[in-house]
Design a protein around this motif. Structure first.
Motif, mmCIF file in Angstrom:
data_model
loop_
_atom_site.group_PDB
_atom_site.id
_atom_site.type_symbol
_atom_site.label_atom_id
_atom_site.label_comp_id
_atom_site.label_asym_id
_atom_site.label_seq_id
_atom_site.Cartn_x
_atom_site.Cartn_y
_atom_site.Cartn_z
ATOM 1 N N LEU A 121 4.791 -39.392 -10.928
ATOM 2 C CA LEU A 121 5.821 -40.220 -10.310
ATOM 3 C C LEU A 121 5.246 -40.752 -9.002
ATOM 4 C CD1 LEU A 121 8.697 -41.366 -10.194
ATOM 5 C CD2 LEU A 121 9.398 -39.253 -9.038
ATOM 6 N N ASN A 122 4.943 -42.035 -8.979
ATOM 7 C CA ASN A 122 4.310 -42.617 -7.800
ATOM 8 C C ASN A 122 5.323 -42.781 -6.681
ATOM 9 O OD1 ASN A 122 2.119 -42.738 -9.465
ATOM 10 N ND2 ASN A 122 1.962 -44.965 -9.518
ATOM 11 N N THR A 123 5.108 -42.073 -5.605
ATOM 12 C CA THR A 123 6.046 -42.081 -4.481
ATOM 13 C C THR A 123 5.544 -42.912 -3.316
ATOM 14 O OG1 THR A 123 5.049 -40.020 -3.664
ATOM 15 C CG2 THR A 123 6.989 -39.830 -5.088
ATOM 16 N N SER A 138 14.793 -50.309 -13.160
ATOM 17 C CA SER A 138 13.344 -50.249 -13.097
ATOM 18 C C SER A 138 12.816 -51.017 -11.887
ATOM 19 C CB SER A 138 12.729 -50.817 -14.383
ATOM 20 O OG SER A 138 13.094 -50.047 -15.503
ATOM 21 N N THR A 196 19.068 -43.669 -6.141
ATOM 22 C CA THR A 196 18.457 -44.991 -6.055
ATOM 23 C C THR A 196 18.805 -45.685 -4.756
ATOM 24 O OG1 THR A 196 20.332 -46.127 -7.097
ATOM 25 C CG2 THR A 196 18.639 -45.236 -8.561
ATOM 26 N N MET A 243 8.449 -45.510 -8.249
ATOM 27 C CA MET A 243 9.756 -45.566 -7.608
ATOM 28 C C MET A 243 10.197 -47.017 -7.512
ATOM 29 S SD MET A 243 10.588 -42.425 -7.055
ATOM 30 C CE MET A 243 11.888 -42.404 -5.842
ATOM 31 N N GLY A 244 11.495 -47.254 -7.375
ATOM 32 C CA GLY A 244 12.021 -48.603 -7.406
ATOM 33 C C GLY A 244 11.609 -49.445 -6.211
ATOM 34 N N SER A 245 11.441 -50.731 -6.462
ATOM 35 C CA SER A 245 11.193 -51.716 -5.419
ATOM 36 C C SER A 245 11.358 -53.085 -6.066
ATOM 37 C CB SER A 245 9.792 -51.545 -4.826
ATOM 38 O OG SER A 245 9.612 -52.394 -3.697
ATOM 39 N N ARG A 287 4.779 -43.420 -13.484
ATOM 40 C CA ARG A 287 6.059 -44.105 -13.323
ATOM 41 C C ARG A 287 6.244 -44.305 -11.835
ATOM 42 N NH1 ARG A 287 11.920 -42.065 -14.142
ATOM 43 N NH2 ARG A 287 12.050 -42.959 -12.061
ATOM 44 N N SER A 313 8.795 -47.037 -17.622
ATOM 45 C CA SER A 313 9.979 -47.545 -16.917
ATOM 46 C C SER A 313 11.213 -46.969 -17.584
ATOM 47 C CB SER A 313 10.025 -49.074 -16.960
ATOM 48 O OG SER A 313 10.167 -49.517 -18.305
#
Length: 579
Positions: A39-41, A98, A421, A63-65, A61, A89
């Motif tokens: 999980l890429n933070t 996503s 989120t 994080m949202g942006s 996977r 995603s």
């Protein structure tokens, strides 16, 4: 060993040669890295250098942006990967969820409530297109859980329905739409959520159906979707006591484990009886549904040994990799099991054609982002909203409600907390006000004590607000009341219900005896347990402008209700919900 020429891989000789050649050339460290999805933070390149170069993960996977940021992030990750990455995603609602600027089409429940099965196809189509545009190639969807227990809120809006037939039909159509983007699907959450009322994010949950009943319901769903071509399956931290006992007669209660750690469920049932040849991955490994079962140092190798090919998310990369290494060295994870997992991971990558693409073509060009939030996708969301908005009941015959008959509207918002989120849970209320005013109503928005104090008003408490609101001249000020509820909860509570702003809050529908009252749920389908007094209830399935506009059009009679609902709305037929 794995037959990559068969479903769901369907690899030709050249692709199989690439898998075998790549696997043969890998070190033990490289094989271990492939088993993890990070999980890429962070969006920083030094961070990705560590995750992708040093740990050699098989998948990521993010994080949202916004879509541009995420696409560049994925582009860099693929550029430094020795072996192309699976990039996952969660397009459960379309592009939204996503990426911050993705199109929210509807929920799974919304697609299951539409009279048109192709709305599920449209949901998958938009989700696939928008996530593929940013460089994703793997969708953690569709959700094939069956919402059998109305109290279960973790899949309350994330299941197509309460029976196997609707789930099978809509999940297949979702898969068909998603597949047009070239993405692989990971259906979830085996052996099936929706029987227990609790959330596996915060506690181990259980599918307690007997072997025969499970086969006739959840088992049929998995058989049908496996035959339809789904490439991977996400395993839930969900125990299945009767299934475990079927395959392990005499197993002690304390040895009943969540499916992620249960070889009888993964090998005997999923691989054996169901014949699944594709990739198996765990659900997020920080969920308490898994962590309460055994200590981390045991769980990491145990999940792989049980039959999972990929492990979703590190807790600490160096620790988890060492836990896996220890499990290999002490024989918990055999060499054959490790090689099977690596083969399936590489096989899935080859089935997506990743092995044939130059690094600079693994992610689409920037111009591909134009599909995200496009006019076409917004139009799809508009069409789906028109199909899915559902009238659950109108026993007082309050509809249609028009500016001519009831010009002055008291508008209430019932809101859950923002989830992880960070999405503003109150944004829907401004949209509701705007759409009601657009239709010609005079709208008066209620503000609770906290909101009034935040605006500088002094001496305001819940009982003073109630005294102000519940006055004898209420009907002289307002002709009707409309309540919009956006109550969402995820990974924080075992179940989710309405939580009013204060004790005996003034927004609770006490006013149903005073004026016509309409309650609109933009999220959970079980609100009648808390507001059985409302005589008109509508499900709109999404807090979007498209869904809210469609709702207002149907309230005023400008459009017909066509959506359907299942018996979960009656909350187990608690007395009063149908009145």
């Amino acid at each position: 060993m794995v037959d990559l020429s068969q479903a769901p891989f369907h690899l030709d000789r050249g692709a199989i040669d690439w898998v075998e050649r790549t696997a043969a050339g890998m070190t033990l460290d490289e094989k271990m890295g492939q088993l993890f999805i990070n999980l890429n933070t962070s969006f920083g390149e030094p961070y990705l250098d560590t995750v992708v170069r040093r740990y050699g993960v098989g998948g990521i996977r993010f994080m949202g942006s916004d879509s541009a940021t995420v696409q560049q992030h994925i582009r860099y990750a693929q550029s430094v990967a020795k072996i192309p990455l699976l990039v996952a995603s969660n397009p459960e609602m379309g592009g939204a969820g996503s990426i911050d600027d993705g199109t929210l089409v509807t929920t799974h429940l919304g697609a299951g409530s539409s009279p048109d099965p192709d709305d599920a196809y449209r949901l998958g189509l938009v989700g696939g297109r928008e996530t593929a545009a940013i460089g994703c190639n793997w969708a953690f969807a569709p959700i094939v859980d069956i919402h059998r227990n109305w109290r279960n809120t973790v899949i309350g809006t994330r299941s197509f329905g309460d029976n196997a037939d609707i789930v099978i039909e809509r999940a297949k159509r979702y898969f068909d739409g998603l597949s047009e983007s070239g993405s692989a699907a990971a259906m979830k959450h085996f052996p099936g959520d929706g029987v227990d009322e609790r959330d596996q994010h915060v506690v181990t949950t259980y599918n307690t159906l007997g072997y025969d009943e499970w086969n006739e319901s959840y088992g049929r769903v998995y058989r049908e979707l496996i035959a339809h071509g789904v490439q991977s399956i996400m395993i839930g931290h969900i125990g299945a006591p009767e299934l475990s006992r079927h395959f392990r007669p005499g197993i002690a209660d304390e040895d009943i484990l969540p499916a992620t750690l249960a070889p009888e469920l993964l090998q005997d049932l999923l691989r054996g009886e169901l014949g699944f040849n594709g990739l198996i991955l765990t659900d997020a490994s920080m969920m308490v549904g898994m962590t309460q079962a055994m200590k981390r140092s045991d769980a990491v190798p145990a999940a792989i040994a049980a039959g999972c090919d990929m492990f979703l998310f590190f807790r600490n990369p160096l620790e988890d990799l060492e836990y896996l290494r220890a499990g290999i060295e002490n024989g918990v994870v055999t060499e054959q099991r490790l090689d099977e997992a690596v083969t399936r991971i590489l096989g899935l990558k080859a089935s997506l054609g990743l092995h044939e693409k130059p690094k600079d073509q693994l992610v689409p060009p920037v111009q591909a982002l134009s599909v995200i939030g496009s006019d076409e996708h917004v139009e799809i969301a508009t069409t789906v909203a028109d199909h899915t908005v559902t009238l659950v009941k109108d026993t007082q015959h309050n509809l249609p409600l028009t500016p001519a008959s009831h010009p002055r509207i008291r508008l209430y918002g019932v809101t859950g907390q923002s989830d992880f989120t960070g999405t503003d849970p109150r944004g829907y209320l401004d949209i509701a006000r705007e759409e009601l005013e657009r239709a010609g109503f005079e709208v008066h928005v209620f503000k609770d004590a906290a909101q009034r104090r935040a605006e500088g008003e002094e001496g305001v408490y819940f009982h003073t607000v109630m005294a102000d609101e519940a006055s004898g001249d209420y009907t002289e000020k307002y002709d009707a009341a409309i309540v919009f509820a956006n109550v969402a909860g995820f990974a924080q509570e075992a179940t989710v219900r309405i939580r009013w702003s204060s004790p005996m809050a003034a927004e609770i529908p006490w006013y149903v005896t005073e004026v016509p009252t309409i309650f609109v749920s933009l999220n959970q389908p079980n609100h009648l347990v808390d507001v059985p007094m409302v005589k008109t209830l509508i499900h709109s399935y999404a807090p979007t402008r498209e869904a809210i506009r469609a709702t207002v059009e149907k309230i005023t009679g400008a459009s017909e209700f066509t959506g359907t609902f299942n018996d979960n709305v009656w909350c187990g037929d608690i007395w009063g919900t149908r009145l």
